[in-house]
Design a protein around this motif. Structure first.
Motif, PDB file in Angstrom:
ATOM      1  N   ALA A  42       0.831  -1.208   0.000  1.00 16.09           N
ATOM      2  CA  ALA A  42       0.000   0.000   0.000  1.00 16.09           C
ATOM      3  C   ALA A  42       0.865   1.257   0.000  1.00 16.09           C
ATOM      4  CB  ALA A  42      -0.931  -0.007   1.208  1.00 16.09           C
ATOM      5  N   GLY A  43       2.196   1.101   0.048  1.00 16.66           N
ATOM      6  CA  GLY A  43       3.107   2.241  -0.027  1.00 16.66           C
ATOM      7  C   GLY A  43       3.320   2.934   1.304  1.00 16.66           C
ATOM      8  N   ARG A  44       3.122   2.224   2.401  1.00 22.70           N
ATOM      9  CA  ARG A  44       3.222   2.852   3.711  1.00 22.70           C
ATOM     10  C   ARG A  44       4.433   2.322   4.462  1.00 22.70           C
ATOM     11  NH1 ARG A  44      -1.674   2.028   6.956  1.00 22.70           N
ATOM     12  NH2 ARG A  44      -1.059   3.971   7.927  1.00 22.70           N
ATOM     13  N   ALA A  45       5.441   3.173   4.638  1.00 25.81           N
ATOM     14  CA  ALA A  45       6.630   2.833   5.424  1.00 25.81           C
ATOM     15  C   ALA A  45       7.441   4.100   5.641  1.00 25.81           C
ATOM     16  CB  ALA A  45       7.477   1.789   4.717  1.00 25.81           C
ATOM     17  N   SER A  46       8.330   4.062   6.630  1.00 24.07           N
ATOM     18  CA  SER A  46       9.196   5.194   6.914  1.00 24.07           C
ATOM     19  C   SER A  46      10.570   4.685   7.340  1.00 24.07           C
ATOM     20  CB  SER A  46       8.597   6.054   8.023  1.00 24.07           C
ATOM     21  OG  SER A  46       9.504   7.061   8.398  1.00 24.07           O
ATOM     22  N   LEU A  47      11.606   5.280   6.767  1.00 20.42           N
ATOM     23  CA  LEU A  47      12.978   4.899   7.101  1.00 20.42           C
ATOM     24  C   LEU A  47      13.652   5.915   8.009  1.00 20.42           C
ATOM     25  CD1 LEU A  47      14.231   3.582   3.650  1.00 20.42           C
ATOM     26  CD2 LEU A  47      13.650   2.256   5.673  1.00 20.42           C
ATOM     27  N   THR A  48      12.904   6.866   8.535  1.00 17.62           N
ATOM     28  CA  THR A  48      13.469   7.878   9.415  1.00 17.62           C
ATOM     29  C   THR A  48      14.019   7.208  10.673  1.00 17.62           C
ATOM     30  OG1 THR A  48      11.723   9.332   8.632  1.00 17.62           O
ATOM     31  CG2 THR A  48      13.022  10.110  10.487  1.00 17.62           C
ATOM     32  N   ASP A  49      15.237   7.521  11.029  1.00 16.54           N
ATOM     33  CA  ASP A  49      15.929   6.983  12.210  1.00 16.54           C
ATOM     34  C   ASP A  49      16.175   5.476  12.130  1.00 16.54           C
ATOM     35  OD1 ASP A  49      15.913   9.525  13.290  1.00 16.54           O
ATOM     36  OD2 ASP A  49      13.997   9.205  14.311  1.00 16.54           O
ATOM     37  N   ALA A  50      16.110   4.884  10.959  1.00 15.81           N
ATOM     38  CA  ALA A  50      16.361   3.442  10.822  1.00 15.81           C
ATOM     39  C   ALA A  50      17.852   3.202  10.595  1.00 15.81           C
ATOM     40  CB  ALA A  50      15.557   2.864   9.665  1.00 15.81           C
ATOM     41  N   PHE A  51      18.339   2.056  11.061  1.00 22.33           N
ATOM     42  CA  PHE A  51      19.731   1.677  10.852  1.00 22.33           C
ATOM     43  C   PHE A  51      19.834   0.155  10.866  1.00 22.33           C
ATOM     44  CE2 PHE A  51      19.125   1.873  15.369  1.00 22.33           C
ATOM     45  CZ  PHE A  51      19.870   0.826  15.885  1.00 22.33           C
ATOM     46  N   ALA A  52      20.901  -0.350  10.272  1.00 21.11           N
ATOM     47  CA  ALA A  52      21.150  -1.790  10.257  1.00 21.11           C
ATOM     48  C   ALA A  52      22.272  -2.098  11.241  1.00 21.11           C
ATOM     49  CB  ALA A  52      21.531  -2.242   8.856  1.00 21.11           C
ATOM     50  N   HIS A  53      22.216  -3.298  11.804  1.00 17.30           N
ATOM     51  CA  HIS A  53      23.167  -3.675  12.847  1.00 17.30           C
ATOM     52  C   HIS A  53      23.574  -5.138  12.665  1.00 17.30           C
ATOM     53  CE1 HIS A  53      24.961  -3.867  16.816  1.00 17.30           C
ATOM     54  NE2 HIS A  53      24.203  -4.911  17.102  1.00 17.30           N
ATOM     55  N   LEU A  54      24.862  -5.412  12.810  1.00 15.06           N
ATOM     56  CA  LEU A  54      25.361  -6.785  12.753  1.00 15.06           C
ATOM     57  C   LEU A  54      25.409  -7.357  14.157  1.00 15.06           C
ATOM     58  CD1 LEU A  54      28.264  -6.696  10.193  1.00 15.06           C
ATOM     59  CD2 LEU A  54      26.405  -8.318  10.220  1.00 15.06           C
ATOM     60  N   ASP A  55      24.824  -8.547  14.345  1.00 16.78           N
ATOM     61  CA  ASP A  55      24.826  -9.187  15.645  1.00 16.78           C
ATOM     62  C   ASP A  55      24.993 -10.696  15.437  1.00 16.78           C
ATOM     63  OD1 ASP A  55      24.584  -9.504  18.414  1.00 16.78           O
ATOM     64  OD2 ASP A  55      22.417  -9.867  18.246  1.00 16.78           O
ATOM     65  N   ASN A  56      26.121 -11.233  15.875  1.00 21.41           N
ATOM     66  CA  ASN A  56      26.375 -12.668  15.789  1.00 21.41           C
ATOM     67  C   ASN A  56      26.269 -13.186  14.347  1.00 21.41           C
ATOM     68  OD1 ASN A  56      27.110 -15.105  16.836  1.00 21.41           O
ATOM     69  ND2 ASN A  56      25.040 -15.675  17.461  1.00 21.41           N
ATOM     70  N   HIS A  57      26.917 -12.490  13.409  1.00 18.09           N
ATOM     71  CA  HIS A  57      26.943 -12.821  11.982  1.00 18.09           C
ATOM     72  C   HIS A  57      25.550 -12.815  11.349  1.00 18.09           C
ATOM     73  CE1 HIS A  57      31.196 -13.571  11.837  1.00 18.09           C
ATOM     74  NE2 HIS A  57      31.097 -14.346  12.907  1.00 18.09           N
ATOM     75  N   GLU A  58      24.636 -12.028  11.898  1.00 18.34           N
ATOM     76  CA  GLU A  58      23.319 -11.815  11.299  1.00 18.34           C
ATOM     77  C   GLU A  58      23.072 -10.319  11.230  1.00 18.34           C
ATOM     78  OE1 GLU A  58      20.603 -13.899  13.847  1.00 18.34           O
ATOM     79  OE2 GLU A  58      20.809 -15.758  12.711  1.00 18.34           O
ATOM     80  N   MET A  59      22.392  -9.879  10.183  1.00 21.54           N
ATOM     81  CA  MET A  59      22.108  -8.462  10.022  1.00 21.54           C
ATOM     82  C   MET A  59      20.659  -8.181  10.399  1.00 21.54           C
ATOM     83  SD  MET A  59      23.360  -5.604   7.585  1.00 21.54           S
ATOM     84  CE  MET A  59      24.776  -6.521   7.386  1.00 21.54           C
ATOM     85  N   TRP A  60      20.447  -7.121  11.157  1.00 22.04           N
ATOM     86  CA  TRP A  60      19.122  -6.739  11.646  1.00 22.04           C
ATOM     87  C   TRP A  60      18.843  -5.293  11.287  1.00 22.04           C
ATOM     88  CZ3 TRP A  60      16.173 -10.518  13.808  1.00 22.04           C
ATOM     89  CH2 TRP A  60      16.834 -11.681  14.190  1.00 22.04           C
TER      90      TRP A  60
END
Length: 159
Positions: A42-60
């Motif tokens: 439906a085109g509804r999302a926001s990336l404001t203040d979002a970040f990716a993080h590596l934890d135990n060889h997995e990306m979140w």
């Protein structure tokens, strides 16, 4: 029902390219629930203040806001939950090596559907200083003025 083809942009993080120097980009899949996918379609999302993080060889992916699906029931999702990103082991190892450099971070640049699958484009970025931002603005203004001058010359207009 045939699978949709091509790339359909849902949301892009325009502020990221202004605040960060993007060193490298990666495309990752996302582990989503059904109501999250429907809300994204439906085109509804926001990336404001979002970040990716590596934890135990997995990306979140942290902080991405996907509002609750309007027609959802008790199975609706939490809007700001942490979502797992799907990358190859080789890519994760490469990113881990680059993240050990000082001042680098992972930020989401855009969310889109590619051939029916929800994808996120993440960028390995380094924060820009204020003078870097001013320099970029001055360069963009100069480029814009050059293209205007070329267009005027083509049309035969002289100053």
């Amino acid at each position: 029902m045939p699978r949709e083809q091509g790339r359909k942009l849902v949301v892009s993080n325009k502020k990221a390219r202004h605040d960060y120097a993007i060193l490298d980009t990666y495309e990752a899949g996302m582990v989503l629930t059904g109501t999250e996918v429907k809300s994204l379609r439906a085109g509804r999302a926001s990336l404001t203040d979002a970040f990716a993080h590596l934890d135990n060889h997995e990306m979140w992916l942290h902080g991405m806001h996907i509002p609750e699906y309007v027609n959802g029931t008790w199975t609706n999702h939490t809007p700001r939950r942490t979502r797992k990103l799907l990358l190859n082991r080789r890519e994760i190892d490469k990113i881990t090596g680059r993240l050990n450099e000082s001042g680098t971070t992972l930020i989401p640049l855009s969310v889109y559907f590619s051939n029916g699958y929800a994808k996120v484009e993440i960028g390995l970025a380094r924060g820009k200083k204020t003078w870097d931002k001013r320099q970029d603005l001055a360069k963009r203004d100069a480029d814009r003025e050059i293209t205007r001058a070329i267009a005027r010359r083509r049309k035969g207009i002289t100053d």
